[in-house]
Design a protein around this motif. Structure first.
Motif, PDB file in Angstrom:
ATOM      1  N   ALA A 127      32.791  42.303  36.079  1.00 43.62           N
ATOM      2  CA  ALA A 127      31.890  41.780  37.105  1.00 43.62           C
ATOM      3  C   ALA A 127      30.446  42.218  36.891  1.00 43.62           C
ATOM      4  CB  ALA A 127      32.363  42.249  38.475  1.00 43.62           C
ATOM      5  N   PRO A 133      31.088  37.105  40.722  1.00 39.47           N
ATOM      6  CA  PRO A 133      32.121  36.704  39.773  1.00 39.47           C
ATOM      7  C   PRO A 133      32.947  35.537  40.320  1.00 39.47           C
ATOM      8  CG  PRO A 133      32.545  38.908  40.645  1.00 39.47           C
ATOM      9  CD  PRO A 133      31.272  38.422  41.245  1.00 39.47           C
ATOM     10  N   GLU A 137      36.539  33.157  40.670  1.00 34.15           N
ATOM     11  CA  GLU A 137      37.957  33.473  40.858  1.00 34.15           C
ATOM     12  C   GLU A 137      38.690  33.558  39.522  1.00 34.15           C
ATOM     13  OE1 GLU A 137      40.738  30.228  42.273  1.00 34.15           O
ATOM     14  OE2 GLU A 137      38.814  29.397  42.910  1.00 34.15           O
ATOM     15  N   GLY A 197      36.478  36.213  47.007  1.00 35.31           N
ATOM     16  CA  GLY A 197      35.952  37.492  46.567  1.00 35.31           C
ATOM     17  C   GLY A 197      35.896  38.510  47.690  1.00 35.31           C
ATOM     18  N   TYR A 256      38.161  42.547  39.232  1.00 34.54           N
ATOM     19  CA  TYR A 256      37.600  41.628  38.244  1.00 34.54           C
ATOM     20  C   TYR A 256      37.602  42.235  36.849  1.00 34.54           C
ATOM     21  CZ  TYR A 256      36.136  39.204  42.409  1.00 34.54           C
ATOM     22  OH  TYR A 256      36.143  38.547  43.610  1.00 34.54           O
ATOM     23  N   ARG A 300      41.225  35.927  46.213  1.00 35.94           N
ATOM     24  CA  ARG A 300      40.839  35.440  44.886  1.00 35.94           C
ATOM     25  C   ARG A 300      39.716  34.418  44.966  1.00 35.94           C
ATOM     26  NH1 ARG A 300      44.548  33.682  39.893  1.00 35.94           N
ATOM     27  NH2 ARG A 300      42.892  32.743  38.682  1.00 35.94           N
ATOM     28  N   ASP A 307      37.679  35.229  37.044  1.00 39.94           N
ATOM     29  CA  ASP A 307      37.462  36.567  36.519  1.00 39.94           C
ATOM     30  C   ASP A 307      38.399  37.609  37.129  1.00 39.94           C
ATOM     31  OD1 ASP A 307      35.313  35.704  34.920  1.00 39.94           O
ATOM     32  OD2 ASP A 307      33.906  35.932  36.586  1.00 39.94           O
ATOM     33  N   VAL A 308      39.246  37.193  38.070  1.00 40.57           N
ATOM     34  CA  VAL A 308      40.159  38.130  38.721  1.00 40.57           C
ATOM     35  C   VAL A 308      41.261  38.525  37.744  1.00 40.57           C
ATOM     36  CG1 VAL A 308      41.836  38.429  40.588  1.00 40.57           C
ATOM     37  CG2 VAL A 308      39.692  37.233  41.020  1.00 40.57           C
TER      38      VAL A 308
END
Length: 105
Positions: A61, A67, A69, A28, A58, A25, A71-72
């Protein structure tokens, strides 16, 4: 059928799994656990050691080259039995694949 035993397992419930998830996370990059007992093998007397590979997924992305973390939205993972994973050298295009075995005991 054997993998059904792993359905619903909380990956954050064990520190080794959680560390690999958090690494994936935050960085990436793929997160690989050290040695674990796979959830589907937990009731065996002598379970084979396994390892898990996590990749972050994501939400969107496409708007950012990197991106964050935040956006996970989840993870894709693969479970491997160590004996199968290390049975033969990788003969595909990933010949530069390196594994640090320092945490395997």
């Amino acid at each position: 059928a054997i993998n059904r035993k792993a359905l619903g397992f909380d990956m954050y419930s064990e520190v080794v799994r959680r560390d690999a998830l958090l690494h994936a996370r935050r960085s990436g990059s793929p997160g690989l656990t050290s040695k674990v007992v796979l959830a589907q093998d937990a009731n065996q007397v002598y379970p084979d050691p396994g390892l898990l590979l996590y990749l972050p997924v994501y939400t969107d992305a496409t708007h950012s080259a990197r991106p964050s973390e935040h956006d996970v939205s989840g993870f894709v993972f693969a479970a491997f039995r160590a004996k199968d994973f290390f049975a033969k050298p990788c003969s595909c295009a990933c010949s530069a694949f390196v594994i640090n075995m320092g945490s395997w005991r």
